[in-house]
Design an enzyme around this catalytic site. Sequence first.
Site, PDB file in Angstrom:
ATOM      1  N   HIS A  54     107.587 143.013 103.752  1.00 28.80           N
ATOM      2  CA  HIS A  54     107.818 143.589 102.694  1.00 28.80           C
ATOM      3  C   HIS A  54     109.372 143.463 102.361  1.00 28.80           C
ATOM      4  O   HIS A  54     110.076 143.735 103.238  1.00 28.80           O
ATOM      5  CB  HIS A  54     107.609 145.031 102.439  1.00 28.80           C
ATOM      6  CG  HIS A  54     108.045 146.119 103.515  1.00 28.80           C
ATOM      7  ND1 HIS A  54     109.101 146.867 103.395  1.00 28.80           N
ATOM      8  CD2 HIS A  54     107.668 146.456 104.818  1.00 28.80           C
ATOM      9  CE1 HIS A  54     109.414 147.552 104.458  1.00 28.80           C
ATOM     10  NE2 HIS A  54     108.570 147.442 105.202  1.00 28.80           N
ATOM     11  N   GLU A 102     105.866 148.665  99.700  1.00 28.81           N
ATOM     12  CA  GLU A 102     105.549 149.137 101.103  1.00 28.81           C
ATOM     13  C   GLU A 102     106.172 150.401 101.344  1.00 28.81           C
ATOM     14  O   GLU A 102     105.329 151.291 102.009  1.00 28.81           O
ATOM     15  CB  GLU A 102     105.830 148.200 102.201  1.00 28.81           C
ATOM     16  CG  GLU A 102     105.097 148.378 103.315  1.00 28.81           C
ATOM     17  CD  GLU A 102     106.035 149.361 104.345  1.00 28.81           C
ATOM     18  OE1 GLU A 102     104.969 149.812 105.375  1.00 28.81           O
ATOM     19  OE2 GLU A 102     107.080 149.576 104.074  1.00 28.81           O
ATOM     20  N   GLU A 103     107.552 150.848 101.231  1.00 28.10           N
ATOM     21  CA  GLU A 103     107.967 152.000 101.418  1.00 28.10           C
ATOM     22  C   GLU A 103     107.420 153.159 100.773  1.00 28.10           C
ATOM     23  O   GLU A 103     107.645 154.286 101.326  1.00 28.10           O
ATOM     24  CB  GLU A 103     109.266 151.893 101.023  1.00 28.10           C
ATOM     25  CG  GLU A 103     110.267 150.930 102.276  1.00 28.10           C
ATOM     26  CD  GLU A 103     110.123 151.355 103.601  1.00 28.10           C
ATOM     27  OE1 GLU A 103     109.772 152.430 103.914  1.00 28.10           O
ATOM     28  OE2 GLU A 103     110.841 150.629 104.625  1.00 28.10           O
ATOM     29  N   ASP A 128     106.017 144.001 110.491  1.00 24.41           N
ATOM     30  CA  ASP A 128     106.980 144.815 110.162  1.00 24.41           C
ATOM     31  C   ASP A 128     107.743 145.318 111.345  1.00 24.41           C
ATOM     32  O   ASP A 128     107.111 145.016 112.565  1.00 24.41           O
ATOM     33  CB  ASP A 128     106.101 146.033 109.619  1.00 24.41           C
ATOM     34  CG  ASP A 128     106.821 147.007 108.429  1.00 24.41           C
ATOM     35  OD1 ASP A 128     108.295 146.953 108.760  1.00 24.41           O
ATOM     36  OD2 ASP A 128     106.517 147.456 107.387  1.00 24.41           O
ATOM     37  N   HIS A 175     114.716 153.667 109.753  1.00 22.39           N
ATOM     38  CA  HIS A 175     114.833 154.402 108.673  1.00 22.39           C
ATOM     39  C   HIS A 175     116.358 155.367 108.616  1.00 22.39           C
ATOM     40  O   HIS A 175     116.396 156.035 108.157  1.00 22.39           O
ATOM     41  CB  HIS A 175     113.903 155.415 108.123  1.00 22.39           C
ATOM     42  CG  HIS A 175     112.537 155.010 107.580  1.00 22.39           C
ATOM     43  ND1 HIS A 175     111.690 155.646 106.896  1.00 22.39           N
ATOM     44  CD2 HIS A 175     112.312 153.463 107.590  1.00 22.39           C
ATOM     45  CE1 HIS A 175     110.941 154.699 106.497  1.00 22.39           C
ATOM     46  NE2 HIS A 175     111.113 153.431 106.798  1.00 22.39           N
ATOM     47  N   ASP A 209     113.970 146.751 108.459  1.00 23.75           N
ATOM     48  CA  ASP A 209     112.865 147.274 108.128  1.00 23.75           C
ATOM     49  C   ASP A 209     112.803 147.045 106.583  1.00 23.75           C
ATOM     50  O   ASP A 209     113.139 147.911 105.833  1.00 23.75           O
ATOM     51  CB  ASP A 209     112.450 148.696 108.318  1.00 23.75           C
ATOM     52  CG  ASP A 209     111.121 149.348 107.692  1.00 23.75           C
ATOM     53  OD1 ASP A 209     110.468 148.520 107.406  1.00 23.75           O
ATOM     54  OD2 ASP A 209     110.980 150.672 107.720  1.00 23.75           O
TER      55      ASP A 209
END
Length: 353
Positions: free
Chosen positions: A76, A227-228, A247, A327, A193
Amino acid sequence: MENPLNKTLNRKYILRFLEELLQIPSPSGYCMNIMNRLEEEAAKLGYTMERTPKGNGMITIAGSGDSADAIAYTAHVDTLGAMVRSVKPNGMLRITPIGGYNMETIEGEYCLIHTRDGRQYEGTVLSTKTSVHVYSDAREWKRDEANMEIRIDENTSSKEETEFLGIAVGDIVSWDPRVRITPQGWVKSRHLDDKASVAALFGLLEWMKRADKKPERTLKLIFSTYEEVGHGNSYMPADITELIAVDMGAIGDDLSTTERDVSICAKDSSGPYDYEMTSRLIELAKHHQLPYAVDIYPHYGSDASAALRGGSNIRAALIGPGVHASHAMERTHADAIVNTAALLLAYLGLSVS
């Protein structure tokens, strides 16, 4: 560790393209510019990227065999970010998160506000109690959505002045990625990410073009844009029977993955991944001497999770480079990114000799 499988991949190309991708703002739902760049890069390599109505991209490499079934690799391009929730009376902005993260991880971060008419403004994310010199409870003040705001780098101190700049509710906010790639191969940045995995897939694509190789089964590379927020790859073309989500692998307590490993996820919050696919990935990593770790991520979901929950009749697996501080202020190593691409090559059964 180098071996014939990962040495054949163009490490410089992968890192150069990754650095470029990291600099393109792309919070979920605001991926137009980065998708244009992927489309352009695919064309340079001689491939066509189609777009779905939702905004995902798909590159199809026709297989050399007779099988009607396709395999897909997905990564993603969308990232964490925010949206303007309101313009406050003091001219600052209240935000609502895009994606799941702790507010503490963005305090003090520089950002861009993207208006719907194409303007950009710089700003800084701050607590509403900014200074220990002024507020006695500044250290204890809870960092949540209601207690955070964006200070805009413009001459504004009122709601009216901020709105005059064209800033409005619903505008996208992106974080400064602060990209650093060290001579030792460490890659430090927000949004590894999942842009590290996107770069790995393009490294695989660059190798196939340079080596003039194609897989026996048709391969579809899918780049998702939501995706998130949980539904990035919820739609899958009907000819796909196997899907590997590419991922990042999380690092922390009770986990084995490091920043130099390929993470192979056996189970996440959506349940266990396909046993045979996961076993094959483990055996291929062993055979090709690619450093790897098998882990379980109870607080994690992937585009494979979205596809399965969307009703796709597929088998699915999940791998990716190990990423520290996911994150937040993330870090990985070039070895993990290149080795992820190498393992994906091996899964396709492509010879690198």
